[in-house]
Design a protein around this motif. Sequence first.
Motif, PDB file in Angstrom:
ATOM      1  N   VAL A   1       0.833  -1.203   0.000  1.00 45.51           N
ATOM      2  CA  VAL A   1       0.000   0.000   0.000  1.00 45.51           C
ATOM      3  C   VAL A   1       0.869   1.255   0.000  1.00 45.51           C
ATOM      4  O   VAL A   1       0.638   2.204  -0.770  1.00 45.51           O
ATOM      5  N   LEU A   2       1.892   1.273   0.851  1.00 44.95           N
ATOM      6  CA  LEU A   2       2.798   2.433   0.911  1.00 44.95           C
ATOM      7  C   LEU A   2       3.530   2.624  -0.412  1.00 44.95           C
ATOM      8  O   LEU A   2       3.729   3.755  -0.868  1.00 44.95           O
ATOM      9  N   ALA A   3       3.931   1.514  -1.026  1.00 42.99           N
ATOM     10  CA  ALA A   3       4.640   1.601  -2.307  1.00 42.99           C
ATOM     11  C   ALA A   3       3.733   2.157  -3.401  1.00 42.99           C
ATOM     12  O   ALA A   3       4.158   2.994  -4.212  1.00 42.99           O
TER      13      ALA A   3
ATOM     14  N   ILE B   1      10.450  -0.074  -6.964  1.00 45.33           N
ATOM     15  CA  ILE B   1      11.497  -0.963  -6.446  1.00 45.33           C
ATOM     16  C   ILE B   1      10.991  -1.730  -5.231  1.00 45.33           C
ATOM     17  O   ILE B   1      11.224  -2.935  -5.095  1.00 45.33           O
ATOM     18  N   THR B   2      10.282  -1.030  -4.339  1.00 47.25           N
ATOM     19  CA  THR B   2       9.784  -1.673  -3.127  1.00 47.25           C
ATOM     20  C   THR B   2       8.776  -2.769  -3.453  1.00 47.25           C
ATOM     21  O   THR B   2       8.758  -3.835  -2.812  1.00 47.25           O
ATOM     22  N   ILE B   3       7.928  -2.542  -4.454  1.00 47.51           N
ATOM     23  CA  ILE B   3       6.998  -3.593  -4.883  1.00 47.51           C
ATOM     24  C   ILE B   3       7.768  -4.821  -5.354  1.00 47.51           C
ATOM     25  O   ILE B   3       7.433  -5.960  -5.010  1.00 47.51           O
ATOM     26  N   GLY B   4       8.822  -4.604  -6.148  1.00 46.19           N
ATOM     27  CA  GLY B   4       9.626  -5.727  -6.618  1.00 46.19           C
ATOM     28  C   GLY B   4      10.254  -6.506  -5.484  1.00 46.19           C
ATOM     29  O   GLY B   4      10.315  -7.741  -5.518  1.00 46.19           O
TER      30      GLY B   4
ATOM     31  N   MET C   1      17.158  -0.647  -9.461  1.00 45.63           N
ATOM     32  CA  MET C   1      18.071   0.177  -8.681  1.00 45.63           C
ATOM     33  C   MET C   1      19.224   0.672  -9.540  1.00 45.63           C
ATOM     34  O   MET C   1      19.631   1.839  -9.464  1.00 45.63           O
ATOM     35  N   VAL C   2      19.758  -0.210 -10.376  1.00 47.24           N
ATOM     36  CA  VAL C   2      20.864   0.176 -11.259  1.00 47.24           C
ATOM     37  C   VAL C   2      20.379   1.143 -12.322  1.00 47.24           C
ATOM     38  O   VAL C   2      20.981   2.207 -12.554  1.00 47.24           O
ATOM     39  N   ASN C   3      19.281   0.795 -12.992  1.00 44.56           N
ATOM     40  CA  ASN C   3      18.796   1.613 -14.108  1.00 44.56           C
ATOM     41  C   ASN C   3      18.289   2.977 -13.643  1.00 44.56           C
ATOM     42  O   ASN C   3      18.457   3.976 -14.347  1.00 44.56           O
ATOM     43  N   HIS C   4      17.655   3.014 -12.486  1.00 43.32           N
ATOM     44  CA  HIS C   4      17.242   4.308 -11.932  1.00 43.32           C
ATOM     45  C   HIS C   4      18.454   5.178 -11.664  1.00 43.32           C
ATOM     46  O   HIS C   4      18.447   6.387 -11.932  1.00 43.32           O
ATOM     47  N   GLY C   5      19.522   4.572 -11.161  1.00 41.77           N
ATOM     48  CA  GLY C   5      20.742   5.328 -10.920  1.00 41.77           C
ATOM     49  C   GLY C   5      21.315   5.926 -12.194  1.00 41.77           C
ATOM     50  O   GLY C   5      21.747   7.087 -12.217  1.00 41.77           O
ATOM     51  N   LEU C   6      21.293   5.158 -13.267  1.00 46.30           N
ATOM     52  CA  LEU C   6      21.834   5.644 -14.540  1.00 46.30           C
ATOM     53  C   LEU C   6      20.956   6.735 -15.148  1.00 46.30           C
ATOM     54  O   LEU C   6      21.443   7.802 -15.533  1.00 46.30           O
ATOM     55  N   GLY C   7      19.653   6.476 -15.243  1.00 44.51           N
ATOM     56  CA  GLY C   7      18.758   7.417 -15.899  1.00 44.51           C
ATOM     57  C   GLY C   7      18.566   8.708 -15.121  1.00 44.51           C
ATOM     58  O   GLY C   7      18.608   9.800 -15.698  1.00 44.51           O
ATOM     59  N   THR C   8      18.371   8.603 -13.821  1.00 46.52           N
ATOM     60  CA  THR C   8      18.163   9.804 -13.018  1.00 46.52           C
ATOM     61  C   THR C   8      19.436  10.626 -12.897  1.00 46.52           C
ATOM     62  O   THR C   8      19.384  11.861 -12.853  1.00 46.52           O
ATOM     63  N   ALA C   9      20.584   9.963 -12.857  1.00 47.95           N
ATOM     64  CA  ALA C   9      21.852  10.692 -12.845  1.00 47.95           C
ATOM     65  C   ALA C   9      21.988  11.533 -14.108  1.00 47.95           C
ATOM     66  O   ALA C   9      22.369  12.721 -14.053  1.00 47.95           O
TER      67      ALA C   9
ATOM     68  N   GLY D   1      13.977  -7.794 -10.902  1.00 53.55           N
ATOM     69  CA  GLY D   1      13.534  -6.508 -11.428  1.00 53.55           C
ATOM     70  C   GLY D   1      13.858  -5.361 -10.492  1.00 53.55           C
ATOM     71  O   GLY D   1      14.246  -4.278 -10.935  1.00 53.55           O
ATOM     72  N   ALA D   2      13.727  -5.592  -9.182  1.00 44.31           N
ATOM     73  CA  ALA D   2      14.031  -4.547  -8.205  1.00 44.31           C
ATOM     74  C   ALA D   2      15.510  -4.191  -8.229  1.00 44.31           C
ATOM     75  O   ALA D   2      15.876  -3.007  -8.216  1.00 44.31           O
ATOM     76  N   ILE D   3      16.369  -5.209  -8.258  1.00 43.17           N
ATOM     77  CA  ILE D   3      17.814  -4.948  -8.304  1.00 43.17           C
ATOM     78  C   ILE D   3      18.181  -4.240  -9.597  1.00 43.17           C
ATOM     79  O   ILE D   3      18.954  -3.270  -9.614  1.00 43.17           O
ATOM     80  N   LEU D   4      17.611  -4.717 -10.711  1.00 46.24           N
ATOM     81  CA  LEU D   4      17.875  -4.081 -12.004  1.00 46.24           C
ATOM     82  C   LEU D   4      17.349  -2.652 -12.010  1.00 46.24           C
ATOM     83  O   LEU D   4      17.988  -1.741 -12.565  1.00 46.24           O
TER      84      LEU D   4
END
Length: 514
Positions: free
Chosen positions: A282-284, A316-319, A335-343, A330-333
């Motif tokens: 629910v929080l996610a 990520i939390t749902i994953g 984390m990596v992809n969010h780091g790349l795209g948001t950076a 998917g959650a681990i992936l």
Amino acid sequence: MNEFPWLTLLILAPLVGAVVVGFAPAAVTKTAAVGVALLTLALGVAVALQFDLDSGGMQLEEQHSWIEAFGVHYALGVDGLGLLMVLLTVVLVPIVLVAGWFDGDDGNTRAFFAWALALEGLSLAVFCATDVFLFYVVFEATLIPAYFLIGGYGRAGRGAAAVKFLMFQLAGGLILLAAVIGLYVVSAQQGTPSYLLSDLTELDISTEAGRWLFAGFFIAFAIKAPLFPVHTWLADTTEKATPGVSVLLVCVLDKIGTFGMLRFCLGIFPEASQWATPLVMVLALISIVYGALVAIGQDDVLRLIGLTSLSHFGFITIGVFAMTTQGGSGAILYMVNHGLGTAALFLLAGYLIRRRGTSLISQMGGLEKVTPVLAGLFLVAGLATLGLPGLSPFVSEFLVLLSAFDYAWYVGAVAVTGIVLAAIYVLWMYQRVFTGPGLPEHEGTPDLDRREIGAVAPLMLALVLFGFYPMPLLDVANPTVETLLTHVGVSDDEPDVPADSVPDHAATEEGGEH
């Protein structure tokens, strides 16, 4: 145990480098900092080359008794999850330092680059720690460089943002400390006290104690991630800090939250994690939808990008808590992809603000006519953020959504709305900033130079490469997820195949065998 202390060397390189840079002559400060970051990158690659992809357990382990009376050890190790977070960190830091070459020029440049390296070293220690007490120490220590980076550099109001950030994080840290003490009590009652992760995962923790201790860990990680409703420090911080600092906070430091959920919440408290999953879901979901809706209405580009991360951390939390192979990988992936795209998005927004002197979207427009390269790269980074097929975030988002629908159809249905809303805030932001008639004051605005393009080029390359070929990342993540799910005691459901759907020839062959 590993004979050569690779992980210790990996952690010490930026920490020692931070001290050296802090006292180096001003003329060589930036060059020395980038050199240290590149050395740390080389050590990270060396660690990766020694990693066995077929193993889901800890590797390159180091263990030395630290505080024997309390069962505390200096213990390091990496599995697939830790390795990917280490690689993300060592890749992003030199990019941030090159992209933010002029960050800190309005203050103490030496201190800025030294604090950035210190944050890198402490973050690496967090991702490598396999002793919970050691993890807690470095978890809290990351707040020191982060506070000075936020409060010392950036825009007006950064001091208040830094204090708000620190208060939230310290509150989470105190709750985590109580849970860490609780773990000591539980382990001491069952024999020799120990904070080693390998020992704690084998403890027979009562249901009530496990749920209270889980709550302590989860709240601390939810603040760090961040997750609704303990997210309010995020937007203020990204709005006031420099774009490079925002990258370090959102793309590196905040990953400690979701990293901790996988490593400690599921690893030490599997029963409590399953018990808390409905509330966490629910929080996610609230984080996904609320973060996206609030982002749509923002006029400050840095604040908008920060709020998008609230939505992404919900995914990520749902994953993580779907507790399936697809969800965990998917959650681990993610984390990596969010780091790349948001950076990439933060750094390009920084280039934009440096040129226009404002971060307000309402004061921009038509910039693609004078800065086509900046506009093109910004569009690619934005499309990655909204999960466009062909760019790496799509793969991780797809896996997480599969796990969400597998958990419950309504969870998946609500989560999908986050994708629709992401398209709105990304494309509307791009339209208001770059399209339309050019304003007279935009004439003569310079496009990106070679240094700026070179800084974001690796991120763009990675977004495309892993969008079409994510297997190198999944090959690292999958064994760790399978090992973790086995420990938690859950397994992916086998597909149900009705008998009347079996082909006739298959049924005939089966009958012949009998």
